[in-house]
Design a protein around this motif. Sequence first.
Motif, PDB file in Angstrom:
ATOM      1  N   PRO A 155       1.150  10.228  14.972  1.00  0.00           N
ATOM      2  CA  PRO A 155       1.051   8.636  14.928  1.00  0.00           C
ATOM      3  C   PRO A 155      -0.635   8.277  14.306  1.00  0.00           C
ATOM      4  O   PRO A 155      -0.239   7.226  13.604  1.00  0.00           O
ATOM      5  CB  PRO A 155       1.064   8.777  16.472  1.00  0.00           C
ATOM      6  N   ALA A 156      -1.342   9.139  14.414  1.00  0.00           N
ATOM      7  CA  ALA A 156      -2.650   9.100  13.367  1.00  0.00           C
ATOM      8  C   ALA A 156      -2.377   8.636  12.242  1.00  0.00           C
ATOM      9  O   ALA A 156      -3.353   7.860  11.336  1.00  0.00           O
ATOM     10  CB  ALA A 156      -3.487  10.159  13.705  1.00  0.00           C
ATOM     11  N   ALA A 157      -1.336   9.129  11.563  1.00  0.00           N
ATOM     12  CA  ALA A 157      -1.315   8.669  10.424  1.00  0.00           C
ATOM     13  C   ALA A 157      -0.845   7.131   9.670  1.00  0.00           C
ATOM     14  O   ALA A 157      -1.483   6.599   9.262  1.00  0.00           O
ATOM     15  CB  ALA A 157      -0.290   9.774   9.572  1.00  0.00           C
ATOM     16  N   TYR A 158      -0.086   7.018  10.316  1.00  0.00           N
ATOM     17  CA  TYR A 158       0.261   5.294  11.106  1.00  0.00           C
ATOM     18  C   TYR A 158      -0.298   4.658  10.979  1.00  0.00           C
ATOM     19  O   TYR A 158      -0.718   3.269  10.588  1.00  0.00           O
ATOM     20  CB  TYR A 158       1.480   5.425  11.266  1.00  0.00           C
TER      21      TYR A 158
ATOM     22  N   ILE B 116       1.267  -1.236  -0.222  1.00  0.00           N
ATOM     23  CA  ILE B 116       0.219  -0.328   0.037  1.00  0.00           C
ATOM     24  C   ILE B 116       0.424   1.364  -0.161  1.00  0.00           C
ATOM     25  O   ILE B 116       2.478   1.063  -0.171  1.00  0.00           O
ATOM     26  CB  ILE B 116      -0.817   0.131   0.805  1.00  0.00           C
ATOM     27  N   THR B 117       0.228   2.778  -0.183  1.00  0.00           N
ATOM     28  CA  THR B 117       0.915   3.635  -0.161  1.00  0.00           C
ATOM     29  C   THR B 117       0.370   4.853   0.870  1.00  0.00           C
ATOM     30  O   THR B 117      -0.728   4.046   0.779  1.00  0.00           O
ATOM     31  CB  THR B 117       0.964   4.132  -1.116  1.00  0.00           C
ATOM     32  N   LEU B 118       1.378   5.367   1.483  1.00  0.00           N
ATOM     33  CA  LEU B 118       0.932   5.937   2.442  1.00  0.00           C
ATOM     34  C   LEU B 118       1.175   8.001   2.446  1.00  0.00           C
ATOM     35  O   LEU B 118       2.329   7.417   2.432  1.00  0.00           O
ATOM     36  CB  LEU B 118       0.915   5.707   3.863  1.00  0.00           C
ATOM     37  N   THR B 119       1.182   8.590   1.608  1.00  0.00           N
ATOM     38  CA  THR B 119       1.107   9.956   1.033  1.00  0.00           C
ATOM     39  C   THR B 119       1.172  11.099   2.396  1.00  0.00           C
ATOM     40  O   THR B 119      -0.339  11.446   2.928  1.00  0.00           O
ATOM     41  CB  THR B 119       1.440  10.024   0.105  1.00  0.00           C
ATOM     42  N   ASN B 120       1.277  12.692   2.383  1.00  0.00           N
ATOM     43  CA  ASN B 120       1.460  13.611   2.993  1.00  0.00           C
ATOM     44  C   ASN B 120       0.346  13.944   1.853  1.00  0.00           C
ATOM     45  O   ASN B 120       0.172  14.994   1.985  1.00  0.00           O
ATOM     46  CB  ASN B 120       2.629  14.381   3.603  1.00  0.00           C
TER      47      ASN B 120
ATOM     48  N   ASP C  83      10.571  10.262   8.141  1.00  0.00           N
ATOM     49  CA  ASP C  83       9.340   9.272   8.495  1.00  0.00           C
ATOM     50  C   ASP C  83       9.434   7.469   8.745  1.00  0.00           C
ATOM     51  O   ASP C  83       8.402   7.045   9.833  1.00  0.00           O
ATOM     52  CB  ASP C  83       8.854   9.198   6.294  1.00  0.00           C
ATOM     53  N   ILE C  84      10.975   7.370   8.940  1.00  0.00           N
ATOM     54  CA  ILE C  84      11.322   6.274   9.405  1.00  0.00           C
ATOM     55  C   ILE C  84      11.049   6.320  10.735  1.00  0.00           C
ATOM     56  O   ILE C  84      10.636   5.084  11.501  1.00  0.00           O
ATOM     57  CB  ILE C  84      12.380   5.897   9.350  1.00  0.00           C
ATOM     58  N   ASP C  85      11.602   7.181  11.244  1.00  0.00           N
ATOM     59  CA  ASP C  85      11.126   7.799  13.267  1.00  0.00           C
ATOM     60  C   ASP C  85       9.845   7.330  13.704  1.00  0.00           C
ATOM     61  O   ASP C  85       9.511   7.052  14.819  1.00  0.00           O
ATOM     62  CB  ASP C  85      11.834   9.245  13.275  1.00  0.00           C
ATOM     63  N   GLY C  86       8.790   8.591  12.676  1.00  0.00           N
ATOM     64  CA  GLY C  86       7.460   8.003  12.971  1.00  0.00           C
ATOM     65  C   GLY C  86       7.349   6.728  13.640  1.00  0.00           C
ATOM     66  O   GLY C  86       6.414   6.199  13.689  1.00  0.00           O
ATOM     67  N   ALA C  87       7.243   6.432  11.785  1.00  0.00           N
ATOM     68  CA  ALA C  87       6.664   4.886  11.976  1.00  0.00           C
ATOM     69  C   ALA C  87       7.380   3.952  12.737  1.00  0.00           C
ATOM     70  O   ALA C  87       6.555   2.958  13.688  1.00  0.00           O
ATOM     71  CB  ALA C  87       7.014   3.977  10.110  1.00  0.00           C
ATOM     72  N   ALA C  88       8.735   4.243  13.327  1.00  0.00           N
ATOM     73  CA  ALA C  88       8.948   3.292  14.215  1.00  0.00           C
ATOM     74  C   ALA C  88       8.688   3.669  15.847  1.00  0.00           C
ATOM     75  O   ALA C  88       8.011   2.810  16.813  1.00  0.00           O
ATOM     76  CB  ALA C  88      10.800   3.775  14.454  1.00  0.00           C
ATOM     77  N   ARG C  89       8.199   5.054  15.861  1.00  0.00           N
ATOM     78  CA  ARG C  89       7.841   5.096  17.609  1.00  0.00           C
ATOM     79  C   ARG C  89       6.234   4.751  17.191  1.00  0.00           C
ATOM     80  O   ARG C  89       5.651   4.538  18.360  1.00  0.00           O
ATOM     81  CB  ARG C  89       7.972   6.389  17.065  1.00  0.00           C
ATOM     82  N   ALA C  90       5.764   4.803  16.701  1.00  0.00           N
ATOM     83  CA  ALA C  90       4.121   3.954  16.178  1.00  0.00           C
ATOM     84  C   ALA C  90       4.019   2.458  16.274  1.00  0.00           C
ATOM     85  O   ALA C  90       2.979   2.007  15.635  1.00  0.00           O
ATOM     86  CB  ALA C  90       3.562   4.393  15.479  1.00  0.00           C
TER      87      ALA C  90
END
Length: 232
Positions: A158-161, A118-122, A184-191
Motif C-alpha cells: 500500500p505504501a507504494a501507491y 505518471i509512472t510508478l515502477t518497482n 499490481d491491479i489487485d494491490g492498487a484496488a486494495r489501496a
Amino acid sequence: MAGDGRPGVLVFDVNETLTDMTPLAARLEDIGLPGHLLPVWFAGVLRDGIALSLAGGRAAFAEVAGDVLRTLLARHGPGGADPAAAVDHVLTGLPDLPVHPDVPEGVRALHAAGHRLITLTNGSADTTRAVVDRAGCADCFEAHLDVQGAGGRWKPAPAAYAYALRTVDVPAGAATMVAVHPWDIDGAARAGLATVWLRRTPVPYPATARSADREATGVADLARRLGTAQPG
C-alpha cells in the motif's frame, strides 16, 4: 479517470506494461543463459523483491535482479563466467528497452484528452525516463516515480501507491492504476485506486485477485475505450 469518468491521474506500471522486455533474452544468451529463461528471471526478481518488502527489508531493483541472475548463472550458465560482468551486461540493457508499439500513440491521445500521466515502477525512475524519452513521449508524463520514494516498499505494498498519490496530490478515488500484472491491479484496488488491466497476452486473470475495473489490449486501445480524441 476520475470516478465520474472525467480525466484524472493515470498511474502506469512500466516493466512489461509500457516496455517490451523481450530484447533482454538476447542479452541472457550473450552471457551463456538460454533466452527462454527471461520470464523465469523476471518472475524471480518480482518474487524476491516483494518478499523482501513483506519481511521489512529494502533493496533496489538492480540489486535483486543481480542476485537472481547470479543464481541462474550458477544453475544454468557456463563454467568460468564472470558473474559481475554478466550481471552488468544484462542490466545495462534495461534503459535501452523499447516500448510496445501501441504506447506512443496511446500516451499522446490520453495526454491530449487531459489526463495526468505518471509512472510508478518497482524498477528505476531514471530507467523509465530514458525509455520514455527515446519513445518520443516524455512531454506527456508529469512524473516518473519508483518505489525507493516509498521507503523501498515494492508494489503491491500500500505504501507504494500512497507515495504516488501524495506526489500528485490526489485522493485514491481520482487515480487509476494501469498495469499488465494482476498482482499490481489487485494491490492498487486494495489501496482504493481504480484499475485497468492491459491484457497483452491470452493468459487469464487469476480468480483469486480483485478484478480490474476495465480491460484493454494496450495503451492505444485504452485511449479509444475512454473516448479520447487522437492528437492532430
